[in-house]
Design a protein around this motif. Structure first.
Motif, PDB file in Angstrom:
ATOM      1  N   GLY A   1       0.823  -1.179  -0.065  1.00  0.00           N
ATOM      2  CA  GLY A   1       0.030   0.071   0.135  1.00  0.00           C
ATOM      3  C   GLY A   1       0.790   1.342   0.095  1.00  0.00           C
ATOM      4  O   GLY A   1       0.545   2.131  -0.521  1.00  0.00           O
ATOM      5  N   LEU A   2       1.967   1.236   0.601  1.00  0.00           N
ATOM      6  CA  LEU A   2       2.925   2.201   0.910  1.00  0.00           C
ATOM      7  C   LEU A   2       3.452   2.522  -0.424  1.00  0.00           C
ATOM      8  O   LEU A   2       3.497   3.813  -1.039  1.00  0.00           O
ATOM      9  N   LEU A   3       3.908   1.378  -1.357  1.00  0.00           N
ATOM     10  CA  LEU A   3       4.670   1.727  -2.520  1.00  0.00           C
ATOM     11  C   LEU A   3       3.499   2.309  -3.546  1.00  0.00           C
ATOM     12  O   LEU A   3       3.731   2.994  -4.462  1.00  0.00           O
ATOM     13  N   ALA A   4       2.395   1.724  -3.310  1.00  0.00           N
ATOM     14  CA  ALA A   4       1.290   2.130  -4.267  1.00  0.00           C
ATOM     15  C   ALA A   4       0.932   3.532  -4.254  1.00  0.00           C
ATOM     16  O   ALA A   4       0.816   4.431  -5.071  1.00  0.00           O
ATOM     17  N   ALA A   5       0.970   4.125  -3.007  1.00  0.00           N
ATOM     18  CA  ALA A   5       0.535   5.490  -2.644  1.00  0.00           C
ATOM     19  C   ALA A   5       1.642   6.349  -3.176  1.00  0.00           C
ATOM     20  O   ALA A   5       1.383   7.384  -3.873  1.00  0.00           O
ATOM     21  N   ILE A   6       3.235   5.831  -3.160  1.00  0.00           N
ATOM     22  CA  ILE A   6       4.013   6.705  -3.555  1.00  0.00           C
ATOM     23  C   ILE A   6       4.024   6.769  -4.857  1.00  0.00           C
ATOM     24  O   ILE A   6       4.085   7.733  -5.691  1.00  0.00           O
ATOM     25  N   ALA A   7       3.656   5.690  -5.804  1.00  0.00           N
ATOM     26  CA  ALA A   7       3.562   5.397  -6.895  1.00  0.00           C
ATOM     27  C   ALA A   7       2.453   6.402  -7.655  1.00  0.00           C
ATOM     28  O   ALA A   7       2.474   7.247  -8.698  1.00  0.00           O
ATOM     29  N   ALA A   8       1.267   6.499  -6.845  1.00  0.00           N
ATOM     30  CA  ALA A   8       0.091   7.331  -7.325  1.00  0.00           C
ATOM     31  C   ALA A   8       0.525   8.731  -7.138  1.00  0.00           C
ATOM     32  O   ALA A   8       0.253   9.649  -8.049  1.00  0.00           O
ATOM     33  N   THR A   9       1.150   9.102  -6.213  1.00  0.00           N
ATOM     34  CA  THR A   9       1.463  10.568  -5.947  1.00  0.00           C
ATOM     35  C   THR A   9       2.673  11.098  -6.954  1.00  0.00           C
ATOM     36  O   THR A   9       2.593  12.160  -7.418  1.00  0.00           O
ATOM     37  N   PHE A  10       3.389  10.045  -7.267  1.00  0.00           N
ATOM     38  CA  PHE A  10       4.531  10.571  -8.215  1.00  0.00           C
ATOM     39  C   PHE A  10       3.854  10.750  -9.731  1.00  0.00           C
ATOM     40  O   PHE A  10       4.081  11.644 -10.332  1.00  0.00           O
TER      41      PHE A  10
ATOM     42  N   MET B   1      -4.618  24.874  -1.868  1.00  0.00           N
ATOM     43  CA  MET B   1      -4.838  23.469  -2.118  1.00  0.00           C
ATOM     44  C   MET B   1      -3.726  22.911  -1.506  1.00  0.00           C
ATOM     45  O   MET B   1      -3.804  21.286  -1.203  1.00  0.00           O
ATOM     46  N   GLY B   2      -2.836  23.375  -1.108  1.00  0.00           N
ATOM     47  CA  GLY B   2      -1.528  22.674  -0.357  1.00  0.00           C
ATOM     48  C   GLY B   2      -2.065  22.101   0.950  1.00  0.00           C
ATOM     49  O   GLY B   2      -1.594  21.134   1.438  1.00  0.00           O
ATOM     50  N   SER B   3      -3.148  22.660   1.575  1.00  0.00           N
ATOM     51  CA  SER B   3      -3.755  22.084   2.818  1.00  0.00           C
ATOM     52  C   SER B   3      -4.605  20.684   2.670  1.00  0.00           C
ATOM     53  O   SER B   3      -4.857  20.038   3.754  1.00  0.00           O
ATOM     54  N   VAL B   4      -4.601  20.357   1.413  1.00  0.00           N
ATOM     55  CA  VAL B   4      -5.649  19.092   1.246  1.00  0.00           C
ATOM     56  C   VAL B   4      -4.992  17.691   1.888  1.00  0.00           C
ATOM     57  O   VAL B   4      -5.707  17.056   2.589  1.00  0.00           O
ATOM     58  N   PRO B   5      -3.603  17.544   1.777  1.00  0.00           N
ATOM     59  CA  PRO B   5      -3.148  16.315   2.295  1.00  0.00           C
ATOM     60  C   PRO B   5      -3.364  16.266   3.874  1.00  0.00           C
ATOM     61  O   PRO B   5      -3.494  15.339   4.616  1.00  0.00           O
TER      62      PRO B   5
ATOM     63  N   LEU C   1       0.710  11.347   2.687  1.00  0.00           N
ATOM     64  CA  LEU C   1       1.548  10.918   1.518  1.00  0.00           C
ATOM     65  C   LEU C   1       1.142  11.518   0.323  1.00  0.00           C
ATOM     66  O   LEU C   1       2.021  11.689  -0.533  1.00  0.00           O
ATOM     67  N   ILE C   2       0.000  12.108   0.173  1.00  0.00           N
ATOM     68  CA  ILE C   2      -0.090  12.801  -1.062  1.00  0.00           C
ATOM     69  C   ILE C   2       0.506  14.090  -0.892  1.00  0.00           C
ATOM     70  O   ILE C   2       0.914  14.726  -2.166  1.00  0.00           O
ATOM     71  N   ALA C   3       0.834  14.737   0.074  1.00  0.00           N
ATOM     72  CA  ALA C   3       2.142  15.744   0.004  1.00  0.00           C
ATOM     73  C   ALA C   3       3.297  15.610  -0.536  1.00  0.00           C
ATOM     74  O   ALA C   3       3.989  16.389  -0.936  1.00  0.00           O
ATOM     75  N   SER C   4       3.784  14.024  -0.446  1.00  0.00           N
ATOM     76  CA  SER C   4       4.972  13.694  -1.274  1.00  0.00           C
ATOM     77  C   SER C   4       4.859  14.140  -2.594  1.00  0.00           C
ATOM     78  O   SER C   4       5.837  14.351  -3.370  1.00  0.00           O
TER      79      SER C   4
ATOM     80  N   THR D   1      10.724  21.983   1.302  1.00  0.00           N
ATOM     81  CA  THR D   1      10.813  20.475   0.879  1.00  0.00           C
ATOM     82  C   THR D   1      11.540  19.580   1.785  1.00  0.00           C
ATOM     83  O   THR D   1      11.013  18.343   2.040  1.00  0.00           O
ATOM     84  N   GLY D   2      12.515  20.118   2.391  1.00  0.00           N
ATOM     85  CA  GLY D   2      13.073  19.157   3.623  1.00  0.00           C
ATOM     86  C   GLY D   2      12.172  18.872   4.657  1.00  0.00           C
ATOM     87  O   GLY D   2      11.884  17.933   5.120  1.00  0.00           O
ATOM     88  N   LEU D   3      11.337  19.916   5.222  1.00  0.00           N
ATOM     89  CA  LEU D   3      10.388  19.640   6.216  1.00  0.00           C
ATOM     90  C   LEU D   3       9.296  18.838   5.752  1.00  0.00           C
ATOM     91  O   LEU D   3       8.914  17.998   6.563  1.00  0.00           O
ATOM     92  N   LEU D   4       8.746  18.906   4.471  1.00  0.00           N
ATOM     93  CA  LEU D   4       7.792  17.931   4.133  1.00  0.00           C
ATOM     94  C   LEU D   4       8.041  16.733   3.969  1.00  0.00           C
ATOM     95  O   LEU D   4       7.706  15.970   4.618  1.00  0.00           O
TER      96      LEU D   4
END
Length: 326
Positions: free
Chosen positions: A4-13, A98-102, A264-267, A292-295
């Motif tokens: 699920g984690l890998l899928a979320a990273i793939a989706a956000t990318f 919109m940055g507040s969405v995640p 994870l959308i924030a990534s 970006t570093g804090l995120l």
């Protein structure tokens, strides 16, 4: 949880590409790119539906109605609200909002499911929110003169941006519930249904876009000449960012608590910022670098908090099974 984690990273990318392609299509507009990408996404979803044709024949009308609603909330309606917000309030304020969405989605998900204690997620949320704020605020150029828009126009744009936030929060919560009610349905089939309905809705919205003069293609003097970049970007965005991204997000939604997948959308901001800097061939500004570093820290911290929570639950469950076996 790892899948699920890998899928979320793939989706956000995949979704981060949506921030890159508009700058690569030349004189064509975001609306033109959306129409082309949903055209390709619709064709791709039809192929997937044909592959699952036996299951499709057994789907009730309620499943299609649910997919149409979610497609409108998370894609078509969201797209038009953001476009309206940018046209009315300018190109800076709506993206910052919109940055507040995640963060909001992560909070809403944890309020509903209580998947992790608030004390464990509060720190990651605050750090990620600060990072998102710094990255988004970096788009302001305080040294240049800006065009002052009418107050009514700005207020209308803010309202549209708030509605867009509500649409995506609603999509995240309802999509999680819809998948939970259909445990036997393939995430690929569900994603194809959703994107197919999005493509149908985009066809219905083409007259609206033309009325709002969102299309540059309609008035382009060269017609189909010079559309290579638009077609290539639309193909990659339609099949990759839209269809494959929806599939990956469906897998993540089924395997991760929304409090984590939402954050994870924030990534996606990290990916989009990195690719944008590479395309512009420049180093990040101090504000962009710190943000970006804090995120990144906030996202990694959140993943660690959820993994630690899962490990404790598995250890506790294993201990209870041992005691019961005795």
């Amino acid at each position: 949880m790892t899948l699920g984690l890998l899928a979320a990273i793939a989706a956000t990318f995949a979704w981060s590409l949506l921030y890159i392609f508009p700058g690569l299509v030349g004189d064509y507009s975001l609306f033109d790119l959306a129409v082309v990408s949903y055209g390709f996404a619709g064709i791709g979803s039809l192929l997937v539906l044909f592959f699952f044709r036996n299951e499709v024949r057994q789907l009730p009308l309620s499943d299609w109605a649910c997919a149409a609603l979610l497609g409108f909330l998370g894609y078509i309606g969201y797209f038009f609200l953001i476009t309206t917000a940018v046209l009315a309030a300018g190109p800076v304020i709506p993206p910052v909002m919109m940055g507040s969405v995640p963060i909001v989605l992560a909070i809403a998900g944890n309020m509903r499911s209580s998947s992790v204690p608030w004390r464990a997620i509060a720190g990651p949320l605050v750090v990620a929110a600060l990072g998102i704020s710094l990255v988004n605020l970096s788009v302001f150029d305080f040294s240049s003169e800006t065009v002052v828009l009418p107050t009514t126009s700005i207020l209308f744009g803010l309202l549209a941006a708030l509605l867009a936030i509500g649409f995506w929060i609603g999509f995240g919560l309802l999509n999680e519930s819809a998948l939970a009610r259909r445990p036997s349905m393939s995430p690929m089939l569900w994603s194809a249904m959703l994107i197919f309905m999005c493509s149908v809705e985009m066809l219905a919205f083409i007259p609206v876009g033309l009325y709002l003069k969102l299309s540059h293609f309609a008035s382009h003097p060269s017609g189909l000449a010079g559309t290579q970049a638009l077609m290539v970007c639309g193909l990659i965005q339609g099949l990759g960012a839209t269809l494959a991204g929806a599939w990956a997000w469906s897998i993540a939604t089924r395997r991760l608590p929304l409090a984590l997948s939402g954050q994870l959308i924030a990534s996606g901001t990290i990916y989009a910022t990195t690719m944008g800097l590479l395309l512009n061939q420049r180093w990040p500004s101090p504000m962009e670098a710190v943000g970006t570093g804090l995120l990144f820290v906030g996202v990694v911290w959140a993943i660690h908090a959820f993994y630690r929570r899962q490990t404790r639950l598995e250890t506790r469950g294993g201990g209870e099974r041992v005691i019961g076996g005795e």
